[in-house]
Design a protein around this motif. Sequence first.
Motif, PDB file in Angstrom:
ATOM      1  N   THR A 269     -20.281  42.382 -12.052  1.00 48.01           N
ATOM      2  CA  THR A 269     -20.859  43.160 -13.141  1.00 48.01           C
ATOM      3  C   THR A 269     -22.341  43.416 -12.873  1.00 48.01           C
ATOM      4  OG1 THR A 269     -21.425  41.162 -14.379  1.00 48.01           O
ATOM      5  CG2 THR A 269     -19.244  42.130 -14.775  1.00 48.01           C
ATOM      6  N   ALA A 270     -22.926  44.297 -13.680  1.00 48.49           N
ATOM      7  CA  ALA A 270     -24.354  44.582 -13.523  1.00 48.49           C
ATOM      8  C   ALA A 270     -25.173  43.309 -13.714  1.00 48.49           C
ATOM      9  CB  ALA A 270     -24.770  45.655 -14.519  1.00 48.49           C
ATOM     10  N   TRP A 271     -24.779  42.470 -14.687  1.00 47.87           N
ATOM     11  CA  TRP A 271     -25.505  41.220 -14.923  1.00 47.87           C
ATOM     12  C   TRP A 271     -25.392  40.285 -13.733  1.00 47.87           C
ATOM     13  CZ3 TRP A 271     -22.621  36.526 -15.805  1.00 47.87           C
ATOM     14  CH2 TRP A 271     -23.434  35.403 -15.956  1.00 47.87           C
ATOM     15  N   LEU A 272     -24.163  40.090 -13.214  1.00 48.93           N
ATOM     16  CA  LEU A 272     -23.992  39.164 -12.101  1.00 48.93           C
ATOM     17  C   LEU A 272     -24.654  39.699 -10.835  1.00 48.93           C
ATOM     18  CD1 LEU A 272     -22.791  36.426 -11.749  1.00 48.93           C
ATOM     19  CD2 LEU A 272     -20.601  37.456 -11.155  1.00 48.93           C
ATOM     20  N   SER A 273     -24.650  41.015 -10.674  1.00 45.83           N
ATOM     21  CA  SER A 273     -25.353  41.615  -9.542  1.00 45.83           C
ATOM     22  C   SER A 273     -26.852  41.353  -9.629  1.00 45.83           C
ATOM     23  CB  SER A 273     -25.073  43.118  -9.495  1.00 45.83           C
ATOM     24  OG  SER A 273     -25.736  43.722  -8.413  1.00 45.83           O
ATOM     25  N   ASP A 274     -27.401  41.451 -10.849  1.00 43.69           N
ATOM     26  CA  ASP A 274     -28.831  41.148 -11.038  1.00 43.69           C
ATOM     27  C   ASP A 274     -29.119  39.680 -10.762  1.00 43.69           C
ATOM     28  OD1 ASP A 274     -29.395  43.748 -11.683  1.00 43.69           O
ATOM     29  OD2 ASP A 274     -29.342  43.437 -13.852  1.00 43.69           O
ATOM     30  N   VAL A 275     -28.226  38.790 -11.203  1.00 46.18           N
ATOM     31  CA  VAL A 275     -28.406  37.362 -10.945  1.00 46.18           C
ATOM     32  C   VAL A 275     -28.412  37.094  -9.441  1.00 46.18           C
ATOM     33  CG1 VAL A 275     -27.386  35.069 -11.200  1.00 46.18           C
ATOM     34  CG2 VAL A 275     -27.413  36.630 -13.145  1.00 46.18           C
ATOM     35  N   LEU A 276     -27.469  37.708  -8.722  1.00 45.58           N
ATOM     36  CA  LEU A 276     -27.396  37.508  -7.270  1.00 45.58           C
ATOM     37  C   LEU A 276     -28.654  38.009  -6.586  1.00 45.58           C
ATOM     38  CD1 LEU A 276     -25.859  36.728  -4.717  1.00 45.58           C
ATOM     39  CD2 LEU A 276     -24.717  38.952  -4.804  1.00 45.58           C
ATOM     40  N   ARG A 277     -29.107  39.191  -6.980  1.00 46.83           N
ATOM     41  CA  ARG A 277     -30.298  39.772  -6.367  1.00 46.83           C
ATOM     42  C   ARG A 277     -31.527  38.903  -6.651  1.00 46.83           C
ATOM     43  NH1 ARG A 277     -29.043  44.561  -7.341  1.00 46.83           N
ATOM     44  NH2 ARG A 277     -29.721  44.569  -9.508  1.00 46.83           N
ATOM     45  N   ALA A 278     -31.659  38.437  -7.897  1.00 47.12           N
ATOM     46  CA  ALA A 278     -32.810  37.607  -8.255  1.00 47.12           C
ATOM     47  C   ALA A 278     -32.742  36.241  -7.579  1.00 47.12           C
ATOM     48  CB  ALA A 278     -32.880  37.443  -9.776  1.00 47.12           C
ATOM     49  N   ALA A 279     -31.534  35.690  -7.432  1.00 42.43           N
ATOM     50  CA  ALA A 279     -31.393  34.395  -6.757  1.00 42.43           C
ATOM     51  C   ALA A 279     -31.825  34.505  -5.302  1.00 42.43           C
ATOM     52  CB  ALA A 279     -29.948  33.911  -6.860  1.00 42.43           C
ATOM     53  N   VAL A 280     -31.389  35.561  -4.633  1.00 42.37           N
ATOM     54  CA  VAL A 280     -31.786  35.757  -3.234  1.00 42.37           C
ATOM     55  C   VAL A 280     -33.298  35.915  -3.128  1.00 42.37           C
ATOM     56  CG1 VAL A 280     -31.634  37.332  -1.275  1.00 42.37           C
ATOM     57  CG2 VAL A 280     -29.563  36.725  -2.551  1.00 42.37           C
ATOM     58  N   ALA A 281     -33.882  36.701  -4.045  1.00 44.02           N
ATOM     59  CA  ALA A 281     -35.328  36.923  -3.997  1.00 44.02           C
ATOM     60  C   ALA A 281     -36.109  35.638  -4.226  1.00 44.02           C
ATOM     61  CB  ALA A 281     -35.720  37.973  -5.033  1.00 44.02           C
ATOM     62  N   SER A 282     -35.550  34.699  -4.999  1.00 46.85           N
ATOM     63  CA  SER A 282     -36.247  33.444  -5.283  1.00 46.85           C
ATOM     64  C   SER A 282     -35.907  32.341  -4.285  1.00 46.85           C
ATOM     65  CB  SER A 282     -35.909  32.972  -6.706  1.00 46.85           C
ATOM     66  OG  SER A 282     -34.540  32.607  -6.798  1.00 46.85           O
ATOM     67  N   GLY A 283     -35.083  32.660  -3.275  1.00 41.01           N
ATOM     68  CA  GLY A 283     -34.716  31.656  -2.282  1.00 41.01           C
ATOM     69  C   GLY A 283     -33.648  30.697  -2.749  1.00 41.01           C
ATOM     70  N   ARG A 284     -32.862  31.088  -3.762  1.00 40.87           N
ATOM     71  CA  ARG A 284     -31.806  30.218  -4.291  1.00 40.87           C
ATOM     72  C   ARG A 284     -30.433  30.738  -3.897  1.00 40.87           C
ATOM     73  NH1 ARG A 284     -35.598  30.375  -8.613  1.00 40.87           N
ATOM     74  NH2 ARG A 284     -36.190  28.312  -9.405  1.00 40.87           N
TER      75      ARG A 284
ATOM     76  N   THR B 170     -16.577  39.554  -1.674  1.00 42.55           N
ATOM     77  CA  THR B 170     -17.390  39.923  -0.517  1.00 42.55           C
ATOM     78  C   THR B 170     -18.815  39.401  -0.670  1.00 42.55           C
ATOM     79  OG1 THR B 170     -16.049  41.911  -0.194  1.00 42.55           O
ATOM     80  CG2 THR B 170     -18.216  41.864   0.865  1.00 42.55           C
ATOM     81  N   ALA B 171     -19.363  39.508  -1.890  1.00 41.88           N
ATOM     82  CA  ALA B 171     -20.741  39.074  -2.125  1.00 41.88           C
ATOM     83  C   ALA B 171     -20.899  37.564  -1.987  1.00 41.88           C
ATOM     84  CB  ALA B 171     -21.199  39.525  -3.509  1.00 41.88           C
ATOM     85  N   LEU B 172     -19.844  36.797  -2.283  1.00 45.73           N
ATOM     86  CA  LEU B 172     -19.930  35.332  -2.250  1.00 45.73           C
ATOM     87  C   LEU B 172     -19.428  34.735  -0.945  1.00 45.73           C
ATOM     88  CD1 LEU B 172     -18.755  34.363  -5.858  1.00 45.73           C
ATOM     89  CD2 LEU B 172     -21.093  34.566  -4.989  1.00 45.73           C
ATOM     90  N   THR B 173     -19.002  35.567   0.007  1.00 44.22           N
ATOM     91  CA  THR B 173     -18.464  35.049   1.264  1.00 44.22           C
ATOM     92  C   THR B 173     -19.577  34.425   2.107  1.00 44.22           C
ATOM     93  OG1 THR B 173     -16.704  36.686   1.280  1.00 44.22           O
ATOM     94  CG2 THR B 173     -17.234  35.635   3.373  1.00 44.22           C
ATOM     95  N   GLY B 174     -19.407  33.166   2.430  1.00 42.94           N
ATOM     96  CA  GLY B 174     -20.360  32.481   3.307  1.00 42.94           C
ATOM     97  C   GLY B 174     -21.486  31.826   2.545  1.00 42.94           C
ATOM     98  N   PRO B 175     -21.934  30.644   3.021  1.00 45.23           N
ATOM     99  CA  PRO B 175     -23.043  29.938   2.385  1.00 45.23           C
ATOM    100  C   PRO B 175     -24.323  30.760   2.493  1.00 45.23           C
ATOM    101  CG  PRO B 175     -22.528  28.967   4.516  1.00 45.23           C
ATOM    102  CD  PRO B 175     -21.469  29.990   4.241  1.00 45.23           C
ATOM    103  N   PRO B 176     -25.274  30.542   1.562  1.00 45.54           N
ATOM    104  CA  PRO B 176     -25.311  29.447   0.590  1.00 45.54           C
ATOM    105  C   PRO B 176     -24.588  29.754  -0.720  1.00 45.54           C
ATOM    106  CG  PRO B 176     -27.352  30.668   0.455  1.00 45.54           C
ATOM    107  CD  PRO B 176     -26.547  31.324   1.552  1.00 45.54           C
ATOM    108  N   ASN B 177     -24.145  31.018  -0.918  1.00 44.93           N
ATOM    109  CA  ASN B 177     -23.463  31.359  -2.165  1.00 44.93           C
ATOM    110  C   ASN B 177     -22.045  30.790  -2.154  1.00 44.93           C
ATOM    111  OD1 ASN B 177     -25.751  32.905  -2.915  1.00 44.93           O
ATOM    112  ND2 ASN B 177     -24.984  34.628  -1.736  1.00 44.93           N
ATOM    113  N   ARG B 178     -21.541  30.457  -3.352  1.00 40.73           N
ATOM    114  CA  ARG B 178     -20.225  29.829  -3.421  1.00 40.73           C
ATOM    115  C   ARG B 178     -19.464  30.275  -4.666  1.00 40.73           C
ATOM    116  NH1 ARG B 178     -19.294  25.686   0.041  1.00 40.73           N
ATOM    117  NH2 ARG B 178     -21.082  24.555   0.895  1.00 40.73           N
ATOM    118  N   TRP B 179     -18.122  30.282  -4.502  1.00 38.33           N
ATOM    119  CA  TRP B 179     -17.225  30.316  -5.652  1.00 38.33           C
ATOM    120  C   TRP B 179     -16.746  28.889  -5.877  1.00 38.33           C
ATOM    121  CZ3 TRP B 179     -11.582  32.509  -5.493  1.00 38.33           C
ATOM    122  CH2 TRP B 179     -10.994  32.360  -6.764  1.00 38.33           C
ATOM    123  N   VAL B 180     -17.148  28.292  -6.995  1.00 31.26           N
ATOM    124  CA  VAL B 180     -16.831  26.896  -7.306  1.00 31.26           C
ATOM    125  C   VAL B 180     -15.721  26.874  -8.355  1.00 31.26           C
ATOM    126  CG1 VAL B 180     -17.729  24.693  -8.124  1.00 31.26           C
ATOM    127  CG2 VAL B 180     -19.212  26.242  -6.818  1.00 31.26           C
TER     128      VAL B 180
END
Length: 472
Positions: free
Chosen positions: A165-180, A198-208
């Motif tokens: 979603t637009a919200w989760l896309s913003d969260v992902l973009r902001a997390a990457v920008a902050s080094g998280r 596709t966006a969560l494939t591979g570390p450090p991002n995860r589907w928990v």
Amino acid sequence: MTKDVIALTPGMPDPMALLAGLHAGGPDLGVTTSADDAVIHLCTPTGRRLVSVEAPVVVHTPGEAERLLGSQVAVPEVPFWWTEARASTAVPEAEDLAGSFCGRLTLLLGGTSWPPGAATLRVVDTPDDGGITAAPAPEGALPAVDVLTDATAVVLVDRPVVALTAWLSDVLRAAVASGRALHVVTPPHARLSLPLRTALTGPPNRWVVQDPDDGYYDGLSGAVLRWRDGAFAPALDRDGRPAVAKAFRPPGSTAERQLTVSFRTHHAPEPDLVLGLGLEAAWRHLTGAEPAGWGTAEPINLPWSPRQLTALARGRAPDPSQLLAVGRPDRPALATLRVQRTRTGLAQEVTLALGLAAGSPAPLDAIEPLAEALVARHGLRTLLVTLHPARADLTAPAHLEHPPAPVSFTLGAADVRAVGIAHARRPPLPHRPTALGPAAGPALHYRFGDGTDASAWADVDRLTRHLAAART
């Protein structure tokens, strides 16, 4: 888990309808905004956020609500408006508040809400904060997340299909920008949409995945996870290897399949260049129709228009653009399109997935004509086609899926020249490649099989080494 309530209305949520919805908690609640006023927050008098309301989105694409929410909701005819209210997990009453907000919208505008039965009209009493004042979010802070550490942004989501979603896309973009890293936590019955997978494939991002027996495990790799040092990390067995959750075992074989077509094109920087035409050509060759819609997030809401897509990418340049496309409900298909400038022009990277129901033949006969069309008119550099047993609705479940098997690979004319045509024509494979395009400077199409033999990856490896040796 985050409790989301979605209003699906035939009418646009105008200021009066939004105002009625924002009174779901009575006149004492406050209202703030973020993301350049695109998100409205219902807050306690001391500033604690209870419900975040995303800007309404008009959906022109048939089948999007059913794809993401299931068939149990009576969806208005397109176009309709999609308004999300996301309740805080920290306050139990916030879920009822989100339901009352959406219930008031549907009362005034018509339509329905998801999940069924969540919408109400009552005024929700919210708890007293005891005089504690919430600190204002700093400039550039991440969108509302459930847990935030120095290493990780964690969001808890409970939906049948968790989408980008637009919200989760913003969260992902902001997390990457902050080094998280971004960790999305779901119950075991949830599935990921293809763009989010596709966006969560591979570390450090995860589907928990939160499982009653294994605690937590990675929904894409199966590794048992433990919360350690502010992030989810694999738990190791006695031999020091990641332990695999029992719940990740495949439930059995499936007759459904997915055909995946991944290709890259390159164009000179021409002022009248229209983007997305290679993707449209692939869609037509494989399904007989053009895409139904495109967008930057899910739900994919805009009618298919290469010229509008081009205008958005031009407006974002020189930054790259990540775009999505979707097919019609009777022929499941999803694609991601990445547009990026290079030193010599413009590259487009496409991954198109086709869902094939049990008994439906894969359109393998269309692959070579598609490759020829991409070579002739769209500046093809590479094209890889794979096939594997998987859900035809193109969602990813939280268990092991069969690996894909290669069908074919096409090397564009420019790369054939770089390798040397004589060398590229003689790979250590059972079959010689087919030349596509002009005889003086052809592309080469290599076939590996019908997508049923995963051992054909050995042929792909031999071809890759053969071509790389010439470049060296």
